[in-house]
Motif scaffolding. Sequence first.
Motif, PDB file in Angstrom:
ATOM      1  N   GLY A  31      -7.563  -7.066   8.451  1.00  0.00           N
ATOM      2  CA  GLY A  31      -8.554  -7.685   7.570  1.00  0.00           C
ATOM      3  C   GLY A  31      -7.821  -8.440   6.487  1.00  0.00           C
ATOM      4  N   GLU A  32      -7.810  -7.880   5.286  1.00  0.00           N
ATOM      5  CA  GLU A  32      -7.101  -8.516   4.173  1.00  0.00           C
ATOM      6  C   GLU A  32      -5.594  -8.267   4.258  1.00  0.00           C
ATOM      7  N   PHE A  33      -5.158  -7.477   5.221  1.00  0.00           N
ATOM      8  CA  PHE A  33      -3.742  -7.163   5.366  1.00  0.00           C
ATOM      9  C   PHE A  33      -3.353  -7.236   6.838  1.00  0.00           C
ATOM     10  N   LYS A  34      -2.057  -7.288   7.084  1.00  0.00           N
ATOM     11  CA  LYS A  34      -1.535  -7.349   8.443  1.00  0.00           C
ATOM     12  C   LYS A  34      -1.875  -6.053   9.184  1.00  0.00           C
ATOM     13  N   ALA A  35      -2.457  -6.193  10.362  1.00  0.00           N
ATOM     14  CA  ALA A  35      -2.822  -5.018  11.157  1.00  0.00           C
ATOM     15  C   ALA A  35      -1.574  -4.404  11.787  1.00  0.00           C
ATOM     16  N   ILE A  36      -1.570  -3.089  11.865  1.00  0.00           N
ATOM     17  CA  ILE A  36      -0.532  -2.379  12.606  1.00  0.00           C
ATOM     18  C   ILE A  36      -1.033  -2.315  14.042  1.00  0.00           C
ATOM     19  N   PRO A  37      -0.181  -2.610  15.034  1.00  0.00           N
ATOM     20  CA  PRO A  37      -0.646  -2.572  16.427  1.00  0.00           C
ATOM     21  C   PRO A  37      -1.294  -1.225  16.763  1.00  0.00           C
ATOM     22  N   ARG A  38      -2.451  -1.291  17.384  1.00  0.00           N
ATOM     23  CA  ARG A  38      -3.193  -0.070  17.718  1.00  0.00           C
ATOM     24  C   ARG A  38      -2.377   0.865  18.600  1.00  0.00           C
ATOM     25  N   SER A  39      -1.540   0.297  19.452  1.00  0.00           N
ATOM     26  CA  SER A  39      -0.715   1.143  20.322  1.00  0.00           C
ATOM     27  C   SER A  39       0.253   2.000  19.516  1.00  0.00           C
ATOM     28  N   SER A  40       0.618   1.544  18.318  1.00  0.00           N
ATOM     29  CA  SER A  40       1.508   2.317  17.446  1.00  0.00           C
ATOM     30  C   SER A  40       0.779   3.439  16.730  1.00  0.00           C
ATOM     31  N   LEU A  41      -0.543   3.329  16.662  1.00  0.00           N
ATOM     32  CA  LEU A  41      -1.336   4.295  15.903  1.00  0.00           C
ATOM     33  C   LEU A  41      -2.151   5.243  16.774  1.00  0.00           C
ATOM     34  N   GLU A  42      -2.348   4.878  18.037  1.00  0.00           N
ATOM     35  CA  GLU A  42      -3.280   5.596  18.898  1.00  0.00           C
ATOM     36  C   GLU A  42      -3.103   7.108  18.882  1.00  0.00           C
ATOM     37  N   ASN A  43      -1.924   7.590  19.144  1.00  0.00           N
ATOM     38  CA  ASN A  43      -1.664   9.032  19.172  1.00  0.00           C
ATOM     39  C   ASN A  43      -0.758   9.481  18.026  1.00  0.00           C
ATOM     40  N   ALA A  44      -0.635   8.634  17.018  1.00  0.00           N
ATOM     41  CA  ALA A  44       0.283   8.929  15.914  1.00  0.00           C
ATOM     42  C   ALA A  44      -0.238  10.070  15.048  1.00  0.00           C
ATOM     43  N   LYS A  45       0.647  10.965  14.708  1.00  0.00           N
ATOM     44  CA  LYS A  45       0.352  12.027  13.753  1.00  0.00           C
ATOM     45  C   LYS A  45       0.401  11.416  12.350  1.00  0.00           C
ATOM     46  N   ARG A  46       0.033  12.195  11.374  1.00  0.00           N
ATOM     47  CA  ARG A  46       0.002  11.694  10.001  1.00  0.00           C
ATOM     48  C   ARG A  46       1.379  11.209   9.538  1.00  0.00           C
ATOM     49  N   SER A  98       7.931  -7.003   1.690  1.00  0.00           N
ATOM     50  CA  SER A  98       7.102  -7.407   2.811  1.00  0.00           C
ATOM     51  C   SER A  98       6.179  -8.530   2.395  1.00  0.00           C
ATOM     52  N   ALA A  99       5.957  -9.472   3.289  1.00  0.00           N
ATOM     53  CA  ALA A  99       5.041 -10.570   3.019  1.00  0.00           C
ATOM     54  C   ALA A  99       3.663 -10.270   3.576  1.00  0.00           C
ATOM     55  N   ALA A 100       3.384  -9.009   3.880  1.00  0.00           N
ATOM     56  CA  ALA A 100       2.120  -8.638   4.511  1.00  0.00           C
ATOM     57  C   ALA A 100       0.934  -8.892   3.603  1.00  0.00           C
ATOM     58  N   ALA A 101       1.086  -8.715   2.306  1.00  0.00           N
ATOM     59  CA  ALA A 101      -0.028  -8.906   1.390  1.00  0.00           C
ATOM     60  C   ALA A 101       0.508  -9.477   0.085  1.00  0.00           C
ATOM     61  N   PRO A 102      -0.307 -10.240  -0.613  1.00  0.00           N
ATOM     62  CA  PRO A 102       0.156 -10.799  -1.876  1.00  0.00           C
ATOM     63  C   PRO A 102       0.322  -9.700  -2.915  1.00  0.00           C
ATOM     64  N   PRO A 103       1.168  -9.929  -3.917  1.00  0.00           N
ATOM     65  CA  PRO A 103       1.349  -8.917  -4.954  1.00  0.00           C
ATOM     66  C   PRO A 103       0.044  -8.701  -5.721  1.00  0.00           C
ATOM     67  N   ALA A 104      -0.051  -7.542  -6.317  1.00  0.00           N
ATOM     68  CA  ALA A 104      -1.253  -7.205  -7.081  1.00  0.00           C
ATOM     69  C   ALA A 104      -1.378  -8.128  -8.277  1.00  0.00           C
ATOM     70  N   ALA A 105      -2.610  -8.400  -8.664  1.00  0.00           N
ATOM     71  CA  ALA A 105      -2.865  -9.254  -9.812  1.00  0.00           C
ATOM     72  C   ALA A 105      -2.411  -8.546 -11.080  1.00  0.00           C
ATOM     73  N   PRO A 106      -1.961  -9.298 -12.071  1.00  0.00           N
ATOM     74  CA  PRO A 106      -1.547  -8.656 -13.321  1.00  0.00           C
ATOM     75  C   PRO A 106      -2.730  -7.980 -14.000  1.00  0.00           C
ATOM     76  N   VAL A 107      -2.419  -6.965 -14.756  1.00  0.00           N
ATOM     77  CA  VAL A 107      -3.461  -6.219 -15.459  1.00  0.00           C
ATOM     78  C   VAL A 107      -3.914  -7.024 -16.667  1.00  0.00           C
ATOM     79  N   ALA A 108      -5.220  -7.139 -16.816  1.00  0.00           N
ATOM     80  CA  ALA A 108      -5.780  -7.898 -17.934  1.00  0.00           C
ATOM     81  C   ALA A 108      -5.617  -7.115 -19.230  1.00  0.00           C
ATOM     82  N   PRO A 109      -5.434  -7.816 -20.346  1.00  0.00           N
ATOM     83  CA  PRO A 109      -5.341  -7.116 -21.630  1.00  0.00           C
ATOM     84  C   PRO A 109      -6.692  -6.509 -21.972  1.00  0.00           C
ATOM     85  N   PRO A 110      -6.700  -5.510 -22.842  1.00  0.00           N
ATOM     86  CA  PRO A 110      -7.976  -4.895 -23.201  1.00  0.00           C
ATOM     87  C   PRO A 110      -8.909  -5.915 -23.846  1.00  0.00           C
ATOM     88  N   ALA A 111     -10.182  -5.751 -23.580  1.00  0.00           N
ATOM     89  CA  ALA A 111     -11.182  -6.652 -24.139  1.00  0.00           C
ATOM     90  C   ALA A 111     -11.340  -6.406 -25.632  1.00  0.00           C
TER      91      ALA A 111
END
Length: 143
Positions: A31-46, A98-111
Amino acid sequence: MAVPDLLLKTLDHHLLEDDFNKFKWYLGNGGEFKAIPRSSLENAKRINTVTKMIETYGEETAVKIAVDVLQKMGNNNAAQKLKNSYAAGGNTAAPSTSAAAPPAAPVAPPAAPASIMAQQGAIVFAPNVASSTTGTWNINFTK
């Protein structure tokens, strides 16, 4: 606590088997991030899932994605605990390269302080106050 330990603890303590399978489903769909191949996750333990997440996204992004997925699943309690633990010292690793997702947005100063006024007999609909950080909120009502 190291990031892999935080992720593993979250998956171990907060997800029953059906929820864990749903978590892996989200990772496989991306979706918003790079998918991990389902074959890598199918029987994967935690532990294997945590390893695959870190290999794919890097530690910092793996935490962000885990929080996002937990929230999508409606497990806001686990998402918030992971976010708080990471912010409190689980972020001992170097930032993800990793280039999988953009860096988090900076934290806004207090209102700036806000005032709400009403005339006699009026109704005031106060805003919801929420914060992901701990702190003190001063709310005063005067007549």
